[in-house]
Design a protein around this motif. Structure first.
Motif, PDB file in Angstrom:
ATOM      1  N   VAL A  17      54.847  28.752  11.165  1.00 39.69           N
ATOM      2  CA  VAL A  17      54.153  28.820  12.454  1.00 39.69           C
ATOM      3  C   VAL A  17      55.071  29.517  13.451  1.00 39.69           C
ATOM      4  CG1 VAL A  17      53.107  27.484  14.318  1.00 39.69           C
ATOM      5  CG2 VAL A  17      52.881  26.709  11.934  1.00 39.69           C
ATOM      6  N   ARG A  18      54.556  30.575  14.087  1.00 39.10           N
ATOM      7  CA  ARG A  18      55.376  31.332  15.038  1.00 39.10           C
ATOM      8  C   ARG A  18      54.559  31.654  16.281  1.00 39.10           C
ATOM      9  NH1 ARG A  18      58.327  35.653  10.897  1.00 39.10           N
ATOM     10  NH2 ARG A  18      58.724  34.128   9.232  1.00 39.10           N
ATOM     11  N   ARG A  19      55.250  31.777  17.393  1.00 36.81           N
ATOM     12  CA  ARG A  19      54.636  32.098  18.680  1.00 36.81           C
ATOM     13  C   ARG A  19      55.256  33.378  19.219  1.00 36.81           C
ATOM     14  NH1 ARG A  19      55.560  26.991  17.741  1.00 36.81           N
ATOM     15  NH2 ARG A  19      54.009  25.371  18.272  1.00 36.81           N
ATOM     16  N   LEU A  48      49.623  32.571  18.694  1.00 34.46           N
ATOM     17  CA  LEU A  48      50.137  31.523  17.813  1.00 34.46           C
ATOM     18  C   LEU A  48      49.701  31.903  16.413  1.00 34.46           C
ATOM     19  CD1 LEU A  48      51.250  28.572  17.291  1.00 34.46           C
ATOM     20  CD2 LEU A  48      48.887  27.810  17.687  1.00 34.46           C
ATOM     21  N   SER A  50      50.156  31.678  11.969  1.00 30.72           N
ATOM     22  CA  SER A  50      50.728  31.198  10.722  1.00 30.72           C
ATOM     23  C   SER A  50      51.096  32.461   9.950  1.00 30.72           C
ATOM     24  CB  SER A  50      49.715  30.348   9.951  1.00 30.72           C
ATOM     25  OG  SER A  50      50.328  29.732   8.837  1.00 30.72           O
ATOM     26  N   GLY A  61      45.363  32.798  13.049  1.00 31.70           N
ATOM     27  CA  GLY A  61      46.079  32.544  14.286  1.00 31.70           C
ATOM     28  C   GLY A  61      45.125  32.443  15.455  1.00 31.70           C
ATOM     29  N   ASN A  63      44.949  33.093  20.094  1.00 34.02           N
ATOM     30  CA  ASN A  63      45.615  33.638  21.271  1.00 34.02           C
ATOM     31  C   ASN A  63      45.382  32.759  22.490  1.00 34.02           C
ATOM     32  OD1 ASN A  63      43.136  34.341  22.468  1.00 34.02           O
ATOM     33  ND2 ASN A  63      43.302  36.514  21.959  1.00 34.02           N
ATOM     34  N   GLU A  64      46.039  33.093  23.576  1.00 37.06           N
ATOM     35  CA  GLU A  64      45.994  32.275  24.785  1.00 37.06           C
ATOM     36  C   GLU A  64      44.614  32.254  25.434  1.00 37.06           C
ATOM     37  OE1 GLU A  64      47.788  34.185  28.401  1.00 37.06           O
ATOM     38  OE2 GLU A  64      48.617  35.570  26.901  1.00 37.06           O
ATOM     39  N   HIS A 271      44.719  23.476  18.552  1.00 40.55           N
ATOM     40  CA  HIS A 271      44.994  24.043  17.238  1.00 40.55           C
ATOM     41  C   HIS A 271      45.909  23.104  16.453  1.00 40.55           C
ATOM     42  CE1 HIS A 271      43.420  27.695  19.046  1.00 40.55           C
ATOM     43  NE2 HIS A 271      44.329  27.609  19.998  1.00 40.55           N
ATOM     44  N   GLN A 287      49.596  22.196  17.630  1.00 41.23           N
ATOM     45  CA  GLN A 287      50.521  23.252  18.040  1.00 41.23           C
ATOM     46  C   GLN A 287      50.079  23.814  19.395  1.00 41.23           C
ATOM     47  OE1 GLN A 287      53.184  23.985  16.232  1.00 41.23           O
ATOM     48  NE2 GLN A 287      52.652  22.922  14.318  1.00 41.23           N
ATOM     49  N   ASN A 288      51.025  24.033  20.276  1.00 40.09           N
ATOM     50  CA  ASN A 288      50.757  24.576  21.589  1.00 40.09           C
ATOM     51  C   ASN A 288      51.490  25.885  21.778  1.00 40.09           C
ATOM     52  OD1 ASN A 288      49.226  22.215  22.588  1.00 40.09           O
ATOM     53  ND2 ASN A 288      51.201  21.164  22.418  1.00 40.09           N
ATOM     54  N   PHE A 289      51.030  26.683  22.750  1.00 42.14           N
ATOM     55  CA  PHE A 289      51.701  27.946  23.057  1.00 42.14           C
ATOM     56  C   PHE A 289      53.007  27.674  23.808  1.00 42.14           C
ATOM     57  CE2 PHE A 289      47.458  29.382  22.183  1.00 42.14           C
ATOM     58  CZ  PHE A 289      47.658  30.587  21.556  1.00 42.14           C
TER      59      PHE A 289
END
Length: 289
Positions: A17-19, A48, A50, A61, A63-64, A271, A287-289
Protein backbone atom coordinates in the motif's frame (compact mmCIF):
# COMPACT_ATOMS: atom_id res chain seq x y z
CA UNK A 1 -21.37 2.53 -3.77
CA UNK A 2 -19.42 -0.56 -2.65
CA UNK A 3 -16.29 -1.48 -4.63
CA UNK A 4 -14.15 -4.60 -4.24
CA UNK A 5 -11.11 -5.99 -6.04
CA UNK A 6 -8.62 -8.84 -5.67
CA UNK A 7 -5.22 -8.45 -7.27
CA UNK A 8 -4.22 -11.86 -8.65
CA UNK A 9 -0.57 -11.98 -9.58
CA UNK A 10 2.35 -14.44 -9.95
CA UNK A 11 3.11 -16.21 -6.67
CA UNK A 12 5.57 -14.32 -4.51
CA UNK A 13 5.38 -11.01 -6.37
CA UNK A 14 5.60 -8.10 -3.94
CA UNK A 15 2.77 -5.60 -3.54
CA UNK A 16 2.28 -2.90 -0.93
CA UNK A 17 0.00 0.00 0.00
CA UNK A 18 1.51 3.33 -1.08
CA UNK A 19 0.40 6.95 -1.11
CA UNK A 20 1.46 9.66 -3.53
CA UNK A 21 0.70 13.36 -3.12
CA UNK A 22 -0.88 15.42 -5.85
CA UNK A 23 1.01 18.25 -7.46
CA UNK A 24 1.28 20.89 -10.16
CA UNK A 25 3.77 20.70 -13.00
CA UNK A 26 5.34 23.05 -15.52
CA UNK A 27 4.43 22.89 -19.19
CA UNK A 28 6.69 20.44 -21.00
CA UNK A 29 7.24 18.22 -17.94
CA UNK A 30 7.55 14.52 -18.70
CA UNK A 31 6.44 11.51 -16.66
CA UNK A 32 8.26 8.14 -16.60
CA UNK A 33 5.77 5.29 -16.39
CA UNK A 34 6.80 1.62 -16.23
CA UNK A 35 8.31 1.50 -19.72
CA UNK A 36 7.76 4.80 -21.53
CA UNK A 37 7.69 8.54 -20.87
CA UNK A 38 4.60 10.63 -21.59
CA UNK A 39 3.78 14.32 -21.07
CA UNK A 40 2.88 15.12 -17.45
CA UNK A 41 -0.49 16.67 -16.66
CA UNK A 42 -0.58 20.25 -15.30
CA UNK A 43 -2.18 18.96 -12.08
CA UNK A 44 -2.50 15.59 -10.38
CA UNK A 45 -4.58 14.33 -7.45
CA UNK A 46 -3.30 12.44 -4.42
CA UNK A 47 -3.67 8.67 -4.82
CA UNK A 48 -3.76 5.60 -2.58
CA UNK A 49 -2.48 2.51 -4.42
CA UNK A 50 -1.98 -1.17 -3.89
CA UNK A 51 1.17 -1.09 -5.99
CA UNK A 52 3.13 -3.96 -7.47
CA UNK A 53 6.72 -3.43 -6.38
CA UNK A 54 8.43 -3.44 -9.78
CA UNK A 55 6.04 -1.28 -11.80
CA UNK A 56 4.96 2.36 -11.82
CA UNK A 57 1.26 1.58 -12.06
CA UNK A 58 -1.15 -0.41 -9.89
CA UNK A 59 -3.99 -2.92 -10.21
CA UNK A 60 -6.28 -1.00 -7.86
CA UNK A 61 -6.45 2.25 -5.98
CA UNK A 62 -8.32 5.43 -5.11
CA UNK A 63 -7.83 9.17 -5.33
CA UNK A 64 -8.64 12.10 -3.07
CA UNK A 65 -11.79 12.87 -5.12
CA UNK A 66 -13.47 9.59 -4.15
CA UNK A 67 -12.72 7.76 -7.42
CA UNK A 68 -11.69 4.08 -7.33
CA UNK A 69 -10.44 1.89 -10.18
CA UNK A 70 -9.55 -1.78 -10.52
CA UNK A 71 -8.23 -3.53 -13.63
CA UNK A 72 -8.37 -7.08 -14.98
CA UNK A 73 -6.33 -8.86 -17.63
CA UNK A 74 -8.28 -9.80 -20.77
CA UNK A 75 -7.21 -11.65 -23.89
CA UNK A 76 -8.46 -10.39 -27.21
CA UNK A 77 -8.00 -11.04 -30.92
CA UNK A 78 -6.04 -7.80 -31.30
CA UNK A 79 -2.31 -8.44 -31.62
CA UNK A 80 0.00 -7.24 -28.88
CA UNK A 81 1.63 -3.95 -29.77
CA UNK A 82 5.11 -2.65 -28.95
CA UNK A 83 6.11 -1.71 -25.42
CA UNK A 84 3.87 1.13 -24.33
CA UNK A 85 1.66 1.85 -21.30
CA UNK A 86 0.63 -1.07 -19.14
CA UNK A 87 -2.98 -1.34 -18.04
CA UNK A 88 -1.73 -0.70 -14.51
CA UNK A 89 -0.08 2.53 -15.70
CA UNK A 90 -3.38 3.61 -17.27
CA UNK A 91 -5.17 2.91 -13.99
CA UNK A 92 -2.81 5.11 -11.99
CA UNK A 93 -2.95 7.84 -14.62
CA UNK A 94 -6.76 7.76 -14.47
CA UNK A 95 -6.67 8.21 -10.71
CA UNK A 96 -4.04 10.95 -10.78
CA UNK A 97 -5.87 12.96 -13.45
CA UNK A 98 -9.60 12.15 -13.08
CA UNK A 99 -11.87 13.96 -10.62
CA UNK A 100 -14.77 11.56 -11.35
CA UNK A 101 -15.20 8.04 -12.68
CA UNK A 102 -16.17 9.38 -16.11
CA UNK A 103 -13.27 11.84 -16.16
CA UNK A 104 -10.85 9.03 -15.25
CA UNK A 105 -12.34 6.88 -18.04
CA UNK A 106 -11.74 9.69 -20.53
CA UNK A 107 -8.13 10.02 -19.30
CA UNK A 108 -7.53 6.30 -19.78
CA UNK A 109 -9.09 6.08 -23.23
CA UNK A 110 -7.34 9.22 -24.46
CA UNK A 111 -3.94 7.97 -23.33
CA UNK A 112 -4.68 4.50 -24.71
CA UNK A 113 -5.39 5.99 -28.12
CA UNK A 114 -2.32 8.25 -27.98
CA UNK A 115 0.28 5.85 -26.60
CA UNK A 116 -1.17 2.34 -26.84
CA UNK A 117 -0.93 -0.51 -24.36
CA UNK A 118 1.78 -3.14 -24.35
CA UNK A 119 4.76 -4.63 -22.59
CA UNK A 120 5.53 -7.48 -20.23
CA UNK A 121 3.05 -7.67 -17.36
CA UNK A 122 5.20 -9.88 -15.13
CA UNK A 123 8.68 -9.06 -13.90
CA UNK A 124 10.20 -12.46 -14.63
CA UNK A 125 8.17 -13.51 -17.67
CA UNK A 126 8.56 -11.21 -20.66
CA UNK A 127 6.05 -13.27 -22.65
CA UNK A 128 3.19 -12.59 -20.23
CA UNK A 129 1.19 -9.82 -21.90
CA UNK A 130 -2.48 -8.91 -22.06
CA UNK A 131 -5.01 -6.19 -22.69
CA UNK A 132 -7.16 -4.70 -19.95
CA UNK A 133 -10.62 -4.09 -18.60
CA UNK A 134 -11.40 -1.59 -15.84
CA UNK A 135 -14.07 -1.05 -13.22
CA UNK A 136 -14.29 2.65 -12.28
CA UNK A 137 -16.58 4.12 -9.63
CA UNK A 138 -17.33 7.29 -7.68
CA UNK A 139 -20.20 8.03 -5.25
CA UNK A 140 -22.65 8.68 -8.11
CA UNK A 141 -22.00 6.05 -10.78
CA UNK A 142 -19.72 3.32 -12.04
CA UNK A 143 -18.32 2.40 -15.45
CA UNK A 144 -17.02 -0.81 -17.00
CA UNK A 145 -14.35 -0.06 -19.60
CA UNK A 146 -13.05 -2.87 -21.80
CA UNK A 147 -10.19 -2.60 -24.27
CA UNK A 148 -8.67 -4.55 -27.15
CA UNK A 149 -5.52 -2.89 -28.40
CA UNK A 150 -6.53 0.75 -28.97
CA UNK A 151 -10.23 -0.18 -29.33
CA UNK A 152 -12.62 0.17 -26.43
CA UNK A 153 -16.22 0.30 -25.24
CA UNK A 154 -17.69 1.50 -21.94
CA UNK A 155 -20.90 0.71 -20.08
CA UNK A 156 -22.39 3.04 -17.47
CA UNK A 157 -23.74 1.46 -14.27
CA UNK A 158 -26.15 3.44 -12.07
CA UNK A 159 -27.87 0.68 -10.06
CA UNK A 160 -27.57 -2.98 -9.16
CA UNK A 161 -24.29 -4.89 -9.12
CA UNK A 162 -21.66 -5.46 -11.82
CA UNK A 163 -18.42 -7.41 -11.87
CA UNK A 164 -15.58 -8.19 -14.26
CA UNK A 165 -13.02 -10.97 -14.46
CA UNK A 166 -10.51 -12.15 -17.07
CA UNK A 167 -12.69 -11.80 -20.15
CA UNK A 168 -14.73 -9.31 -22.14
CA UNK A 169 -18.25 -8.95 -20.77
CA UNK A 170 -19.89 -6.05 -22.64
CA UNK A 171 -22.25 -7.09 -25.42
CA UNK A 172 -24.41 -4.87 -27.62
CA UNK A 173 -25.48 -2.44 -24.91
CA UNK A 174 -22.79 0.14 -24.21
CA UNK A 175 -22.71 3.89 -23.80
CA UNK A 176 -19.36 4.93 -25.27
CA UNK A 177 -16.95 3.48 -27.82
CA UNK A 178 -13.73 4.33 -29.59
CA UNK A 179 -14.03 6.32 -32.80
CA UNK A 180 -14.42 4.15 -35.89
CA UNK A 181 -14.90 0.94 -33.88
CA UNK A 182 -17.68 -0.54 -36.03
CA UNK A 183 -15.87 0.17 -39.28
CA UNK A 184 -12.67 -1.34 -37.87
CA UNK A 185 -14.49 -4.48 -36.72
CA UNK A 186 -15.91 -4.98 -40.22
CA UNK A 187 -12.54 -4.32 -41.83
CA UNK A 188 -10.91 -7.00 -39.65
CA UNK A 189 -13.83 -9.44 -40.27
CA UNK A 190 -14.64 -9.51 -36.55
CA UNK A 191 -18.23 -8.52 -37.42
CA UNK A 192 -20.14 -8.96 -40.67
CA UNK A 193 -22.10 -5.74 -40.24
CA UNK A 194 -25.46 -7.45 -40.73
CA UNK A 195 -26.63 -8.16 -37.18
CA UNK A 196 -26.26 -6.09 -34.01
CA UNK A 197 -22.64 -5.44 -33.10
CA UNK A 198 -21.63 -7.45 -30.01
CA UNK A 199 -18.32 -6.25 -28.55
CA UNK A 200 -17.36 -9.40 -26.65
CA UNK A 201 -18.26 -11.74 -29.51
CA UNK A 202 -16.27 -9.60 -31.93
CA UNK A 203 -13.08 -9.04 -29.92
CA UNK A 204 -12.75 -11.96 -27.46
CA UNK A 205 -9.91 -14.40 -28.03
CA UNK A 206 -11.03 -17.99 -27.52
CA UNK A 207 -14.72 -17.20 -27.07
CA UNK A 208 -16.72 -16.11 -24.05
CA UNK A 209 -16.56 -17.74 -20.62
CA UNK A 210 -20.19 -18.71 -20.08
CA UNK A 211 -19.50 -21.37 -17.44
CA UNK A 212 -21.78 -21.08 -14.39
CA UNK A 213 -18.84 -22.31 -12.31
CA UNK A 214 -16.33 -19.64 -13.35
CA UNK A 215 -15.11 -16.75 -11.25
CA UNK A 216 -17.18 -14.23 -13.20
CA UNK A 217 -20.43 -16.14 -12.65
CA UNK A 218 -19.64 -16.94 -9.02
CA UNK A 219 -18.93 -13.30 -8.17
CA UNK A 220 -22.13 -12.19 -9.90
CA UNK A 221 -24.21 -14.74 -7.96
CA UNK A 222 -22.74 -13.75 -4.61
CA UNK A 223 -23.36 -10.05 -5.22
CA UNK A 224 -26.89 -10.77 -6.44
CA UNK A 225 -27.64 -12.80 -3.31
CA UNK A 226 -26.45 -10.02 -1.04
CA UNK A 227 -28.21 -7.41 -3.16
CA UNK A 228 -31.57 -9.16 -2.87
CA UNK A 229 -31.14 -9.43 0.88
CA UNK A 230 -30.05 -5.81 1.24
CA UNK A 231 -26.74 -6.94 2.74
CA UNK A 232 -24.27 -5.92 0.04
CA UNK A 233 -22.12 -3.74 2.27
CA UNK A 234 -18.37 -3.44 2.80
CA UNK A 235 -18.25 -6.51 5.06
CA UNK A 236 -20.14 -8.61 2.52
CA UNK A 237 -17.70 -7.51 -0.19
CA UNK A 238 -14.76 -8.57 1.98
CA UNK A 239 -16.40 -11.98 2.42
CA UNK A 240 -16.93 -12.30 -1.35
CA UNK A 241 -13.24 -11.55 -1.98
CA UNK A 242 -12.38 -14.38 0.45
CA UNK A 243 -14.46 -16.94 -1.48
CA UNK A 244 -12.66 -20.16 -2.43
CA UNK A 245 -15.31 -22.35 -4.16
CA UNK A 246 -15.59 -19.85 -7.02
CA UNK A 247 -11.83 -19.26 -7.19
CA UNK A 248 -12.14 -15.60 -6.19
CA UNK A 249 -9.45 -15.91 -3.52
CA UNK A 250 -6.62 -17.60 -5.40
CA UNK A 251 -3.75 -19.77 -4.15
CA UNK A 252 -1.02 -21.46 -6.18
CA UNK A 253 1.15 -20.38 -9.09
CA UNK A 254 -1.09 -17.35 -9.37
CA UNK A 255 -2.37 -16.02 -6.08
CA UNK A 256 -4.36 -13.15 -4.65
CA UNK A 257 -1.50 -10.91 -3.57
CA UNK A 258 -3.66 -8.08 -2.18
CA UNK A 259 -7.32 -7.06 -1.85
CA UNK A 260 -9.24 -3.79 -1.59
CA UNK A 261 -12.77 -2.74 -0.57
CA UNK A 262 -14.14 0.81 -0.72
CA UNK A 263 -17.38 2.44 0.41
CA UNK A 264 -18.12 5.60 -1.55
CA UNK A 265 -20.55 8.23 -0.27
CA UNK A 266 -20.94 11.87 -1.22
CA UNK A 267 -18.24 13.74 0.66
CA UNK A 268 -16.76 10.61 2.26
CA UNK A 269 -14.85 7.62 0.91
CA UNK A 270 -13.57 4.81 3.12
CA UNK A 271 -10.99 2.32 1.87
CA UNK A 272 -9.78 -0.97 3.33
CA UNK A 273 -6.77 -2.87 1.95
CA UNK A 274 -5.00 -6.03 3.01
CA UNK A 275 -1.58 -5.06 1.64
CA UNK A 276 -0.61 -8.74 1.77
CA UNK A 277 -1.58 -12.03 0.08
CA UNK A 278 -4.69 -14.12 0.62
CA UNK A 279 -7.67 -12.12 1.93
CA UNK A 280 -8.97 -15.39 3.43
CA UNK A 281 -6.10 -15.12 5.93
CA UNK A 282 -5.70 -11.34 6.09
CA UNK A 283 -7.37 -8.43 7.80
CA UNK A 284 -8.72 -5.54 5.75
CA UNK A 285 -7.19 -2.44 7.30
CA UNK A 286 -8.72 1.02 6.87
CA UNK A 287 -6.35 3.27 4.94
CA UNK A 288 -6.35 7.06 4.77
CA UNK A 289 -4.59 9.58 2.54
Amino acid sequence: VIFGKNSDRPNGEGQSVRRYSGGTFDAGSMLKCTYIEIPQAPKTFAVLLSQIDWMWGAEMGANECGVVIGNEAVWTNEADGPTALLGMDLLRLGLERGESALAALKVITSLLEQHGQGGACAENDRSFTYHNSFLLADPREAWVLETAGACWVAERITNGARNISNGLTIGSNFDLMSEGLLEYAKEKSFWDGRGPFHWAHAFSSGGLDLSPHGRQACGARLMEQHGKGGTLDSQAMMDILRNHPGGICMHGGFETTSAMVSELREGKATHWLTGRPHPCESEFLEQNF
